[in-house]
Design a protein around this motif. Structure first.
Motif, PDB file in Angstrom:
ATOM      1  N   ASP A 148      -4.505  -0.759  -1.703  1.00 13.86           N
ATOM      2  CA  ASP A 148      -4.877   0.548  -1.146  1.00 13.86           C
ATOM      3  C   ASP A 148      -5.477   0.414   0.251  1.00 13.86           C
ATOM      4  OD1 ASP A 148      -5.314   3.294  -0.979  1.00 13.86           O
ATOM      5  OD2 ASP A 148      -7.237   3.205  -2.028  1.00 13.86           O
ATOM      6  N   ARG A 149      -4.721  -0.198   1.155  1.00 19.44           N
ATOM      7  CA  ARG A 149      -5.208  -0.220   2.539  1.00 19.44           C
ATOM      8  C   ARG A 149      -5.049   1.147   3.194  1.00 19.44           C
ATOM      9  NH1 ARG A 149      -3.453  -4.904   6.272  1.00 19.44           N
ATOM     10  NH2 ARG A 149      -5.095  -3.973   7.547  1.00 19.44           N
ATOM     11  N   ALA A 150      -4.346   2.056   2.539  1.00 15.79           N
ATOM     12  CA  ALA A 150      -4.284   3.441   3.005  1.00 15.79           C
ATOM     13  C   ALA A 150      -5.594   4.179   2.760  1.00 15.79           C
ATOM     14  CB  ALA A 150      -3.144   4.184   2.304  1.00 15.79           C
ATOM     15  N   GLU A 151      -6.508   3.559   2.009  1.00 11.41           N
ATOM     16  CA  GLU A 151      -7.818   4.145   1.706  1.00 11.41           C
ATOM     17  C   GLU A 151      -7.659   5.551   1.128  1.00 11.41           C
ATOM     18  OE1 GLU A 151     -10.638   1.870   4.947  1.00 11.41           O
ATOM     19  OE2 GLU A 151      -9.279   3.409   5.713  1.00 11.41           O
ATOM     20  N   HIS A 161      -8.462   6.552  13.438  1.00  8.51           N
ATOM     21  CA  HIS A 161      -8.084   6.158  14.782  1.00  8.51           C
ATOM     22  C   HIS A 161      -9.185   5.315  15.426  1.00  8.51           C
ATOM     23  CE1 HIS A 161      -5.800  10.004  14.211  1.00  8.51           C
ATOM     24  NE2 HIS A 161      -6.969  10.403  13.741  1.00  8.51           N
ATOM     25  N   LYS A 162      -8.937   4.935  16.677  1.00  7.61           N
ATOM     26  CA  LYS A 162      -9.938   4.289  17.527  1.00  7.61           C
ATOM     27  C   LYS A 162     -11.297   4.961  17.356  1.00  7.61           C
ATOM     28  CE  LYS A 162     -10.923   3.984  22.541  1.00  7.61           C
ATOM     29  NZ  LYS A 162     -10.326   4.272  23.867  1.00  7.61           N
ATOM     30  N   THR A 163     -12.333   4.204  17.320  1.00 12.44           N
ATOM     31  CA  THR A 163     -13.761   4.522  17.134  1.00 12.44           C
ATOM     32  C   THR A 163     -14.152   4.542  15.664  1.00 12.44           C
ATOM     33  OG1 THR A 163     -13.827   6.957  17.050  1.00 12.44           O
ATOM     34  CG2 THR A 163     -13.784   5.919  19.254  1.00 12.44           C
ATOM     35  N   TRP A 164     -13.276   4.994  14.754  1.00 12.18           N
ATOM     36  CA  TRP A 164     -13.579   4.931  13.327  1.00 12.18           C
ATOM     37  C   TRP A 164     -13.342   3.520  12.798  1.00 12.18           C
ATOM     38  CZ3 TRP A 164     -11.368   9.544  15.157  1.00 12.18           C
ATOM     39  CH2 TRP A 164     -12.079  10.717  14.865  1.00 12.18           C
ATOM     40  N   VAL A 165     -14.064   3.163  11.721  1.00  9.03           N
ATOM     41  CA  VAL A 165     -13.881   1.836  11.141  1.00  9.03           C
ATOM     42  C   VAL A 165     -13.122   1.894   9.816  1.00  9.03           C
ATOM     43  CG1 VAL A 165     -15.831   0.846  12.354  1.00  9.03           C
ATOM     44  CG2 VAL A 165     -16.197   1.855  10.095  1.00  9.03           C
ATOM     45  N   HIS A 166     -12.461   3.023   9.544  1.00 13.99           N
ATOM     46  CA  HIS A 166     -11.398   3.009   8.550  1.00 13.99           C
ATOM     47  C   HIS A 166     -10.254   2.158   9.106  1.00 13.99           C
ATOM     48  CE1 HIS A 166     -13.775   6.364   6.988  1.00 13.99           C
ATOM     49  NE2 HIS A 166     -13.083   6.288   5.854  1.00 13.99           N
ATOM     50  N   THR A 195       0.842  -1.192   0.000  1.00 15.03           N
ATOM     51  CA  THR A 195       0.000   0.000   0.000  1.00 15.03           C
ATOM     52  C   THR A 195       0.873   1.236   0.000  1.00 15.03           C
ATOM     53  OG1 THR A 195      -1.822   1.133   1.154  1.00 15.03           O
ATOM     54  CG2 THR A 195      -0.113   0.151   2.522  1.00 15.03           C
ATOM     55  N   THR A 196       0.257   2.365  -0.200  1.00 15.22           N
ATOM     56  CA  THR A 196       0.933   3.635   0.001  1.00 15.22           C
ATOM     57  C   THR A 196       0.774   4.043   1.460  1.00 15.22           C
ATOM     58  OG1 THR A 196      -1.087   4.825  -0.604  1.00 15.22           O
ATOM     59  CG2 THR A 196       0.500   4.367  -2.374  1.00 15.22           C
ATOM     60  N   LEU A 197       1.402   5.137   1.841  1.00 18.32           N
ATOM     61  CA  LEU A 197       1.223   5.703   3.173  1.00 18.32           C
ATOM     62  C   LEU A 197       0.035   6.658   3.134  1.00 18.32           C
ATOM     63  CD1 LEU A 197       2.235   6.197   6.091  1.00 18.32           C
ATOM     64  CD2 LEU A 197       3.746   7.962   5.156  1.00 18.32           C
ATOM     65  N   SER A 198      -0.893   6.499   4.066  1.00 20.89           N
ATOM     66  CA  SER A 198      -2.062   7.378   4.093  1.00 20.89           C
ATOM     67  C   SER A 198      -1.641   8.819   4.340  1.00 20.89           C
ATOM     68  CB  SER A 198      -3.035   6.940   5.192  1.00 20.89           C
ATOM     69  OG  SER A 198      -2.437   7.109   6.466  1.00 20.89           O
ATOM     70  N   TRP A 221     -12.478  -6.029  -1.407  1.00 21.11           N
ATOM     71  CA  TRP A 221     -13.271  -4.799  -1.505  1.00 21.11           C
ATOM     72  C   TRP A 221     -13.756  -4.386  -0.114  1.00 21.11           C
ATOM     73  CZ3 TRP A 221     -12.898  -1.966  -5.602  1.00 21.11           C
ATOM     74  CH2 TRP A 221     -12.677  -2.553  -6.848  1.00 21.11           C
ATOM     75  N   LYS A 222     -13.595  -3.103   0.173  1.00 23.33           N
ATOM     76  CA  LYS A 222     -14.089  -2.560   1.435  1.00 23.33           C
ATOM     77  C   LYS A 222     -14.963  -1.341   1.166  1.00 23.33           C
ATOM     78  CE  LYS A 222     -12.789  -0.612   5.915  1.00 23.33           C
ATOM     79  NZ  LYS A 222     -11.694  -0.100   6.769  1.00 23.33           N
TER      80      LYS A 222
END
Length: 543
Positions: free
Chosen positions: A506-509, A392-397, A263-266, A488-489
């Protein structure tokens, strides 16, 4: 006739041969040969608010030699997930269900959440292990509904004082509050958690050598408040003065060297702050606090020092946790139990962007990291701890739900230092353990049928790097929602439209494909909705 998978058949035949040996006075369960492992011991180690890259073998610069050694002798999963928050992760981890299904996270127009109560059939793992001779121990955080000993554990150190790492006040041993001396000194929660675990293991080796054990060790480290031992902080005091931008680049470079990710860096999101606003806390914490991941060079020198000090304390907490894990591992080795103990390490959610002041408040004049202070990591260094992911924590990214998973079991896993790329989730831990120990989950409990759970056994992936066959993985927390099917996400923050990502590269979304692929969005949204409906149906049952 029901077909038994080959790996389960091997385990059953092994257990039968061990039992025969015991009956005839031969090899005991605790001392069976390594090439024919007996029913293994289980140790599950859970960190609290640790980021994906905080451990050295996942790209971090923090000293974690003991976790790194477990990974070198076992496996690292690169696509393992939690639920984005502490209590739903713990419910899913111990039941094998999504937390919403067992009323431990909120559903639309339905109760649940951290005060929700599980249905009678939603048993925790120890209840399934105990009838087969397992002793069950708990050390550390609980944050599951009900009492620990009522959930099938034989012994427990329950850390209820989560606002002061330097006091045992309010904690419970076997359900009874500890008596704390007025001149309490030399207490530190992370060390006390390991002390209790080691005490249980020593007692087990003395009095229960014929029984296997399950030990759930739930450290609170490195959850806020950022409290650490002075000597541990000193090792990192000036390490982070180059800032979170540089730290992210360095961790990402190491991850690429380790071939962990494709992946790339987000990109940092300078407009995204903590998940919950606490403006009064910002006033209490003073001008050094920053609640956005701004470019490091835009901060003042006092702000840079304040932020780098917070990261130093976070690192010290992770470092100390690793030291204590090393003590537990050494105890297992001294008992001759390490070879046939299945050890897991994971985190309950991503690193936290929260900034707040609770419990005893914050004294800005006190030494940072001491009992009188109340500091939180915040979104800048939280982003770095979650490298290379977003949020971060709480988000589901990915930054909120991605965790390391280290698995070590010399008697049962011949591979050493290898990666496993199958997408997996904390719901998979219960079926994995049950299959590893050769126990069939009962169809009912106390006369009530047990519904089918979504978790899948990861045991086949222990043997080779293969994908576990499943329909999809699903998330919902605080209105944030996601579903992953294959690579796919589909994901959306609360109130935002759906985003679509191809996680193969693309896990960096970073590259949202929702506009280009509306049919895929529609397909995945239907999966997400179907699971929501199924979760509501199950949660509403047995009211």
């Amino acid at each position: 006739m029901k077909t038994i998978p080959w790996h389960r058949l091997v385990l059953r035949l092994t257990f039968l041969s061990v039992q025969v040996a015991v009956i005839h006075g031969g090899t005991t369960i605790a001392s069976a040969a390594n090439d024919s492992p007996s029913r293994p011991n289980i140790v599950f180690i859970l960190a609290d608010d640790a980021g994906f890259s905080d451990v050295g073998c996942y790209g971090g610069e923090i000293a974690t030699p003991h976790l790194d050694a477990l990974a070198a002798g076992g496996l690292r999963f690169t696509q393992f997930y939690n639920t984005a928050r502490c209590w739903p992760t713990r419910a899913a981890l111990m039941t094998g269900y999504y937390a919403q299904q067992v009323r431990r996270d909120k559903l639309p127009d339905l109760g649940g959440g951290n005060r929700g109560k599980r249905q009678p059939w939603a048993r925790l793992l120890p209840d399934f292990l105990r009838p087969h001779g397992y002793r069950n121990y708990h050390s550390g955080k609980w944050h599951i509904d009900g009492k620990v000993l009522d959930a099938g554990f034989d012994r427990s150190f329950r850390v209820e004082n989560q606002g002061n790492f330097f006091s045992n006040q309010g904690n419970l041993v076997d359900g009874v509050k500890v008596k704390v001396p007025e001149d309490e000194v030399s207490f530190y929660t992370t060390t006390a958690t390991a002390d209790h675990a080691i005490e249980c293991l020593k007692e087990h080796s003395q009095n229960h050598t014929d029984a296997p054990f399950f030990h759930y060790i739930a450290f609170i480290s490195p959850h806020f408040p950022l409290h650490a031992m002075p000597d541990d902080i000193a090792r990192y005091r000036d390490k982070y003065l180059d800032g979170w931008d540089r730290m992210r680049e360095q961790r990402f470079a190491k991850q690429r060297e380790l071939s962990l990710l494709n992946t790339t860096l987000s990109a940092l999101e300078p407009d995204l702050g903590p998940p919950y606003p606490f403006p009064e806390a910002m006033k209490q914490l003073g001008p050094g606090e920053v609640n956005r991941p701004l470019p490091w060079e835009s901060l003042t020198k006092p702000q840079q020092r304040f932020q780098a000090t917070k990261m130093a304390i976070h690192a010290a907490m992770v470092d100390r946790m690793d030291q204590e894990i090393g003590r537990v591992v050494e105890q297992l080795r001294s008992m001759n139990a390490l070879e046939n103990t299945l050890i897991f390490y994971a985190s309950d959610n991503g690193a936290s962007a929260e900034i707040m002041v609770r419990h005893g408040g914050h004294d800005p004049r006190a030494e940072p990291g001491s009992a009188a202070t109340y500091l939180c990591l915040g979104p800048g260094f939280s982003s770095a701890c979650n490298t290379p992911f977003r949020r971060h924590k709480t988000w589901v990214h990915e930054g909120g739900i991605s965790t390391p998973l280290i698995v070590h079991w010399p008697a049962g896993i011949k591979a050493a230092g290898q990666l496993r790329h199958t997408p997996a989730h904390v719901i998979d831990i219960v079926p994995t353990i049950l299959e590893a120990v050769g126990i069939e989950k009962p169809a009912s409990w106390d006369g009530q049928s047990i519904p089918e759970a979504p978790g899948k056994s990861l045991l086949p992936a222990f043997a080779e790097d293969r994908t576990i066959n499943r329909e999809y993985l699903w998330w919902l927390h605080d209105g944030h929602r996601a579903v992953r099917d294959g690579d796919w996400k589909l994901v959306a923050a609360n109130g935002d439209p759906w985003e679509l990502y191809d996680l193969r590269t693309d896990r960096a979304e970073a590259n949202n494909l929702a506009d280009q692929m509306p049919d895929e969005v529609t397909r995945l949204e239907a999966l997400w909705t179907a699971q929501l409906d199924a979760s509501i149906e199950l949660a509403e049952a047995d009211q």
